[in-house]
Design a protein around this motif. Structure first.
Motif, PDB file in Angstrom:
ATOM      1  N   ILE A 293       0.854  -1.181   0.000  1.00  0.00           N
ATOM      2  CA  ILE A 293       0.000   0.000   0.000  1.00  0.00           C
ATOM      3  C   ILE A 293       0.892   1.234   0.000  1.00  0.00           C
ATOM      4  CG2 ILE A 293      -1.733   1.310   1.288  1.00  0.00           C
ATOM      5  CD1 ILE A 293      -2.813  -1.343   2.334  1.00  0.00           C
ATOM      6  N   ASN A 294       0.723   2.054  -0.982  1.00  0.00           N
ATOM      7  CA  ASN A 294       1.593   3.213  -1.212  1.00  0.00           C
ATOM      8  C   ASN A 294       3.042   2.797  -1.452  1.00  0.00           C
ATOM      9  OD1 ASN A 294      -0.596   5.006  -0.782  1.00  0.00           O
ATOM     10  ND2 ASN A 294      -0.286   4.862   1.429  1.00  0.00           N
ATOM     11  N   GLY A 295       3.233   1.541  -1.860  1.00  0.00           N
ATOM     12  CA  GLY A 295       4.581   1.052  -2.110  1.00  0.00           C
ATOM     13  C   GLY A 295       4.796   0.624  -3.550  1.00  0.00           C
ATOM     14  N   ILE A 296       3.883   0.992  -4.437  1.00  0.00           N
ATOM     15  CA  ILE A 296       4.045   0.675  -5.856  1.00  0.00           C
ATOM     16  C   ILE A 296       5.125   1.586  -6.446  1.00  0.00           C
ATOM     17  CG2 ILE A 296       2.906   0.626  -8.102  1.00  0.00           C
ATOM     18  CD1 ILE A 296       1.994  -1.587  -6.227  1.00  0.00           C
ATOM     19  N   ALA A 297       6.002   1.009  -7.236  1.00  0.00           N
ATOM     20  CA  ALA A 297       7.109   1.765  -7.812  1.00  0.00           C
ATOM     21  C   ALA A 297       6.607   2.949  -8.630  1.00  0.00           C
ATOM     22  CB  ALA A 297       7.964   0.842  -8.682  1.00  0.00           C
ATOM     23  N   GLN A 298       7.254   4.081  -8.476  1.00  0.00           N
ATOM     24  CA  GLN A 298       6.817   5.298  -9.148  1.00  0.00           C
ATOM     25  C   GLN A 298       6.870   5.160 -10.664  1.00  0.00           C
ATOM     26  OE1 GLN A 298       5.424   8.083  -7.704  1.00  0.00           O
ATOM     27  NE2 GLN A 298       4.960   8.581  -9.844  1.00  0.00           N
TER      28      GLN A 298
ATOM     29  N   HIS B 286       6.212   2.681 -12.364  1.00  0.00           N
ATOM     30  CA  HIS B 286       5.039   1.942 -12.822  1.00  0.00           C
ATOM     31  C   HIS B 286       3.810   2.850 -12.834  1.00  0.00           C
ATOM     32  CE1 HIS B 286       2.451  -1.303 -13.785  1.00  0.00           C
ATOM     33  NE2 HIS B 286       1.888  -1.389 -12.588  1.00  0.00           N
ATOM     34  N   LEU B 287       3.687   3.730 -11.858  1.00  0.00           N
ATOM     35  CA  LEU B 287       2.585   4.690 -11.859  1.00  0.00           C
ATOM     36  C   LEU B 287       2.727   5.656 -13.030  1.00  0.00           C
ATOM     37  CD1 LEU B 287       2.358   5.466  -8.035  1.00  0.00           C
ATOM     38  CD2 LEU B 287       1.085   3.758  -9.348  1.00  0.00           C
TER      39      LEU B 287
ATOM     40  N   LEU C 124      -6.741 -10.311 -10.240  1.00  0.00           N
ATOM     41  CA  LEU C 124      -7.150  -9.057 -10.867  1.00  0.00           C
ATOM     42  C   LEU C 124      -6.040  -8.655 -11.829  1.00  0.00           C
ATOM     43  CD1 LEU C 124      -8.598  -6.912  -7.924  1.00  0.00           C
ATOM     44  CD2 LEU C 124      -9.883  -8.147  -9.685  1.00  0.00           C
ATOM     45  N   PRO C 125      -6.346  -7.926 -12.882  1.00  0.00           N
ATOM     46  CA  PRO C 125      -5.290  -7.489 -13.800  1.00  0.00           C
ATOM     47  C   PRO C 125      -4.358  -6.492 -13.123  1.00  0.00           C
ATOM     48  CG  PRO C 125      -7.401  -6.541 -14.417  1.00  0.00           C
ATOM     49  CD  PRO C 125      -7.684  -7.531 -13.341  1.00  0.00           C
ATOM     50  N   ARG C 126      -3.208  -6.310 -13.739  1.00  0.00           N
ATOM     51  CA  ARG C 126      -2.165  -5.464 -13.168  1.00  0.00           C
ATOM     52  C   ARG C 126      -2.656  -4.050 -12.898  1.00  0.00           C
ATOM     53  NH1 ARG C 126       3.497  -4.565 -16.456  1.00  0.00           N
ATOM     54  NH2 ARG C 126       4.773  -3.633 -14.806  1.00  0.00           N
ATOM     55  N   TRP C 127      -3.442  -3.499 -13.835  1.00  0.00           N
ATOM     56  CA  TRP C 127      -3.897  -2.124 -13.652  1.00  0.00           C
ATOM     57  C   TRP C 127      -4.846  -2.003 -12.458  1.00  0.00           C
ATOM     58  CZ3 TRP C 127      -4.615  -4.616 -18.491  1.00  0.00           C
ATOM     59  CH2 TRP C 127      -5.859  -5.247 -18.658  1.00  0.00           C
TER      60      TRP C 127
ATOM     61  N   SER D  88       6.543  -4.752  -6.449  1.00  0.00           N
ATOM     62  CA  SER D  88       6.212  -3.330  -6.396  1.00  0.00           C
ATOM     63  C   SER D  88       5.852  -2.751  -7.759  1.00  0.00           C
ATOM     64  CB  SER D  88       7.382  -2.537  -5.805  1.00  0.00           C
ATOM     65  OG  SER D  88       8.497  -2.522  -6.680  1.00  0.00           O
ATOM     66  N   TYR D  89       6.145  -3.447  -8.816  1.00  0.00           N
ATOM     67  CA  TYR D  89       5.776  -2.964 -10.140  1.00  0.00           C
ATOM     68  C   TYR D  89       4.858  -3.939 -10.875  1.00  0.00           C
ATOM     69  CZ  TYR D  89       9.166  -6.291 -12.068  1.00  0.00           C
ATOM     70  OH  TYR D  89       9.834  -7.439 -12.407  1.00  0.00           O
ATOM     71  N   TYR D  90       4.551  -5.067 -10.206  1.00  0.00           N
ATOM     72  CA  TYR D  90       3.727  -6.092 -10.867  1.00  0.00           C
ATOM     73  C   TYR D  90       2.997  -6.882  -9.774  1.00  0.00           C
ATOM     74  CZ  TYR D  90       2.942  -8.582 -15.324  1.00  0.00           C
ATOM     75  OH  TYR D  90       2.402  -9.077 -16.487  1.00  0.00           O
ATOM     76  N   PRO D  91       1.966  -6.304  -9.148  1.00  0.00           N
ATOM     77  CA  PRO D  91       1.392  -6.884  -7.924  1.00  0.00           C
ATOM     78  C   PRO D  91       0.288  -7.921  -8.133  1.00  0.00           C
ATOM     79  CG  PRO D  91       0.432  -4.743  -8.333  1.00  0.00           C
ATOM     80  CD  PRO D  91       1.426  -4.967  -9.435  1.00  0.00           C
ATOM     81  N   ASN D  92       0.120  -8.436  -9.355  1.00  0.00           N
ATOM     82  CA  ASN D  92      -0.989  -9.350  -9.631  1.00  0.00           C
ATOM     83  C   ASN D  92      -1.105 -10.482  -8.612  1.00  0.00           C
ATOM     84  OD1 ASN D  92      -0.320  -7.864 -11.988  1.00  0.00           O
ATOM     85  ND2 ASN D  92      -1.455  -9.292 -13.265  1.00  0.00           N
ATOM     86  N   TYR D  93       0.039 -11.063  -8.224  1.00  0.00           N
ATOM     87  CA  TYR D  93       0.025 -12.254  -7.367  1.00  0.00           C
ATOM     88  C   TYR D  93       0.547 -11.975  -5.956  1.00  0.00           C
ATOM     89  CZ  TYR D  93      -0.624 -14.433 -11.911  1.00  0.00           C
ATOM     90  OH  TYR D  93      -1.106 -14.760 -13.153  1.00  0.00           O
TER      91      TYR D  93
END
Length: 858
Positions: free
Chosen positions: A417-422, A424-425, A486-489, A847-852
């Motif tokens: 949570i709030n840890g997705i790579a910038q 990727h955003l 869920l999909p990556r997006w 952090s850049y691909y959280p699908n799993y």
């Protein structure tokens, strides 16, 4: 039912005369009245006319006398100690010695400054929601028609709640704006709030903003599951962000600010005009609303109606093209939201095909959008949204921590949570832009190179007939961003609440409409029902859709025109199908997304051979690959979970889901084809794909999370496969070396039509070092499990699992979601298997691909 705690308090008799009033606030605790009667400690009372009734009334005629004893007021309270959680009081144990019917009178005494009120004051069960810390006193008197009971008074202490459901609202304009209309949706944890609960927004500055609550779905226990909220935000400065908490509130007025009559008597209209083959076809929202309006939102803040119908040229309806309008007003008719869509998806219309036209959308005689020579694909639809005045530019961020607790979304690792790579955003900010994409297919509908003689289609990827970020060839194999729970997006958006990721995730709900999977029944206006048409199918063999009971061929109709009019650039399937519309509907409450969810869940039924599907039962287990069963069950479960209670498709999808759960339970839990929880593969027997199987295990676990508890026995049986592959839970721990738990294929039977091996040890021994059908097995080279020697033989580091362990889409990542499901199930050894999995030496960066990136629920 709507709380976390339970308490029963002793009856306290008051020592003074008590008069109850109908208001809880501003009253003396020792002077209340209810129903116009004054009550004394002994139970005697004065009637409104001043006549005293004795504690035990006397009745009878002549010499016969009967003692009429007063009733007993008894109640219990179910509650948590925190504010903003409902307190439910149950007085059904109250009784009358003579077994007379009882009436009830409740009174609530609140702390100073509280606005809490009882929902009912004259029923056996009532509730209130504490909004302040302090002591709350609840008083009850029951009456048997003649006598009043003694007063039962109970007290509870409420403390300030932990942080509630948080929301933020960010203004995306460079200038201030006032009176900003907005609508959003929220899913709730089971048992937290009663379905009748109203809400408000408590802003960080101390201001409270009223909300209109449109309850859409409830849990089996009657608690609130999903609601759509509408409000007017008073003021936002340029680029301002305000923080708010969703809090319970007193029920506001339900009187509609704008009625349908008001709308129809105004000058408002939305129209779509199509030019094709030299003929003009039109559809008018006002004309449709006059005959068949359906209400979606209703209340003092927002009112919305939706309609659909065919285009008409003044003489005839177009056989294939139809329009759908959603019209929403906020408080008045000054700023109306319009959703206008065009569909090419009537089922059972002869000769479905791609249709090319010019289109204009106008509101109040002003053109707001146009398309030139758009080729509208068969069985697809598209829409545009408009405001009649100013368009709100608002980003709403939901409370991810809370969303994860509800079970409505996968339990992603909260560390993300709030840890997705910038970077990727930034990708979504860059990619979700207008861009024309050209695709080509041959006469059979298969992809070919552009400028290679195929049939070419050019669309804006985020416009009508575009599919956004999805793969146009859905059956493509390999790791893809759209594959997963869920999909990556969607996963990225949920974890980050980033506005660019949200724009893409919500936008994909719109682009889901471009796929040729939509079949609407013209008789009902709803997706085609396999219960109404048990032989209905889009399957290539039309003869299988002949219904001998009706003499009707229920096939949805093949395109028989020229290849140019029939082929489409997108190929859908079930085995690689992303969840496209669930999250968009979950957080917005947009009716268009709900219909998309319905169409996709229904497509998974219609694309099957109706015989294998068992006709109206809608079973997935016979005809589909393991992964197709997984994603179809996921989508069906999401659809049955979130569809509004009063929607006619609720029972439909719930029944088909129940059919599938019962069928799987019969085949596996009762049938027990093996002792390690593996699916019987439909297409690769005697070889199984553990990673596909893991998808299915997670899908069944998600059903349990969604309150389909009838799937729990199936989950318990199914979860064994992931645990035993990690070396736990079999007859001898270590029967399977966990380094190979993530194998691509394993042998589960000695031959194609043979019975499955009964033990995981047999699976390991017959796969290890063998040349198995379909390939993809493993070889431990006779080394000790997880040893240095084994690592050297495999070319891995010690403790590294096979199958791309460092990849966020590798086979160990696929296994992770099944192991998390196993821990959730609570089966023996699941915790040990999870701990061993966490101890592996090579792990992915999610952090850049959280699908799993899914972990067990606490």
């Amino acid at each position: 039912m709507f709380n976390k705690g339970f308490a029963v308090f002793a009856v306290v008799f008051l020592s003074s005369t008590i008069t109850f009033s109908n208001s809880a606030r501003g009253t003396d605790a020792h002077n209340h009245q209810i129903g116009g009667e004054r009550f004394t400690p002994s139970g005697s009372a004065t009637s409104p006319g001043g006549r005293y009734l004795s504690p035990g009334g006397v009745s009878g005629l002549g010499g016969g006398m009967t003692i009429d004893s007063p009733p007993k007021a008894i109640f219990s309270m179910h509650y948590s100690d925190n504010t903003n959680k409902a307190v439910v009081a149950n007085a059904t144990p109250s009784f009358d010695p003579e077994r007379k019917d009882l009436s009830y009178r409740w009174q609530l005494i609140t702390p100073s400054g509280s606005r809490s009120q009882l929902t009912k004051t004259n029923t056996a069960i009532t509730h209130f929601t504490p909004d302040k810390s302090g002591q709350y006193d609840l008083l009850l008197v029951v009456n048997d028609g003649r006598n009043n009971s003694s007063v039962n008074r109970q007290s509870i202490q409420i403390t300030q709640a932990e942080p509630g459901i948080q929301l933020t609202f960010t203004h995306l304009k460079n200038s201030a704006q006032s009176s900003i209309p907005t609508t959003f949706a929220q899913v709730f944890a089971k048992g937290e709030f009663e379905a009748g609960q109203a809400f408000a927004l408590a802003l960080a500055n101390g201001q409270t903003v009223n909300l209109q609550t449109d309850v859409k779905a409830t849990y089996k226990d009657g608690s609130l599951r999903h609601a759509v909220f509408s409000t007017i935000i008073p003021q936002l400065n340029a680029n301002e962000t305000i923080h708010a908490e969703l809090i319970p509130a007193a029920t506001p007025s339900t009187t509609a600010a704008v009625s349908l009559t008001d709308l129809l008597s105004s000058n408002f209209d939305a129209k779509i005009s199509l030019q094709l083959d030299g003929v003009t076809y039109t559809a008018s929202a006002k004309e449709f609303l006059q005959t068949q309006a359906h209400t979606w939102l209703a209340g003092p803040i927002a009112n919305e109606w939706y309609v659909n119908g065919s285009f008409n040229n003044g003489h005839n309806e177009h056989p294939h093209l139809a329009a759908t309008f959603n019209i929403r007003s906020y408080g008045n008719l000054d700023n109306i939201w319009v959703s206008a869509s065009i569909e090419n998806n009537w089922a059972y219309q002869e000769g479905p095909k791609n249709i090319t036209y010019d289109a204009t959308i106008s509101i109040n005689n002003q053109i707001v959008h146009s398309e030139e020579q758009l080729t509208h694909l068969r069985n697809a639809r598209w829409r545009k949204q408009f405001w009649t005045a100013s368009t709100p530019q608002l980003h709403i961020a939901h409370d991810t921590h809370y969303l994860l607790t509800t079970g409505a979304v996968p339990n992603y690792d909260s560390a993300l949570i709030n840890g997705i790579a910038q970077f990727h955003l930034d990708y979504y900010a860059d990619e979700w832009q207008d861009e024309n994409i050209t695709l080509a297919v041959n006469a059979d509908g298969y992809r070919t190179f552009v400028d290679n003689g195929g049939y070419e289609f050019t669309y804006n990827k985020i416009g009508p007939m575009g599919i956004g970020l999805a793969d146009p060839d859905m059956p493509n194999t390999g790791a893809r961003p759209d594959i997963g729970p869920l999909p990556r997006w969607a996963a990225t958006y949920l974890l980050s609440q980033d506005r660019h990721a949200k724009k893409a995730a919500i936008g994909m709900g719109n682009q889901a409409a471009s796929w040729p999977i939509h079949y609407r029944d013209k008789n009902t206006g709803l997706p085609l029902s396999i219960i109404d048409y048990p032989y209905a199918s889009s399957f290539w063999n039309t003869f299988l859709s002949y219904n001998p009971d009706t003499g009707m061929n229920e096939h949805t109709a093949l395109c028989t025109s020229t290849p140019e009019d029939c082929v489409v650039p997108y190929l859908p399937d079930t085995a690689h199908q992303p969840s496209l519309a669930y999250v968009p509907y979950l957080v917005t409450g947009d009716h268009y997304f709900l219909e998309e969810l319905h169409f996709w869940a229904n497509y998974n039924l219609l694309e099957m051979n109706p015989v294998y599907r068992r006709y109206a039962q809608g079973l997935f287990s016979v005809d589909m690959q393991d992964r197709a069963q997984a994603w179809s069950m996921r989508t069906l479960g999401q659809t049955a979970f979130i569809t509004p209670d009063n929607h006619p498709m609720k029972v439909y999808f719930s029944q088909i889901l129940d059919n599938n759960i019962r069928n799987y339970t019969f085949n596996y839990v009762i049938g027990n084809p093996n002792a390690y929880g593996a699916l019987i593969p439909n297409y690769s027997h005697p070889t199984a794909s553990p990673w596909m199987d893991d998808f299915f295990t997670w899908a069944i676990s998600s059903l349990v999370d969604l309150d389909f508890t009838e799937a729990k026995p199936l989950l318990d049986w199914k979860a064994q496969f992931s645990v035993q592959r990690m070396g736990f839970g079999s007859q001898n721990n270590g029967d399977y070396c966990w380094i190979f738990a993530s194998a691509y294929h394993v042998l589960i039977a000695p031959a194609e039509n043979a019975q499955m091996f009964n033990s995981i040890a047999d699976v390991y021994q017959n796969t290890n070092g063998q040349d198995i059908p379909w390939g993809g097995g493993f070889d431990d080279a006779g080394t000790e499990c997880a040893s240095e020697e084994q690592a050297i033989a495999l070319g891995l580091q010690a403790g590294e699992m096979i199958g791309y362990s460092s990849s966020p889409t590798g086979f160990p990542s696929n296994l992770q979601i099944a192991l998390a499901a196993a821990v959730n199930s609570g089966i023996p050894n699941a915790e040990d298997a999870w701990k061993r999995f966490l101890g592996r030496s090579a792990k992915p960066d999610y952090s850049y691909y959280p699908n799993y990136a899914i972990v067990p629920r606490q």
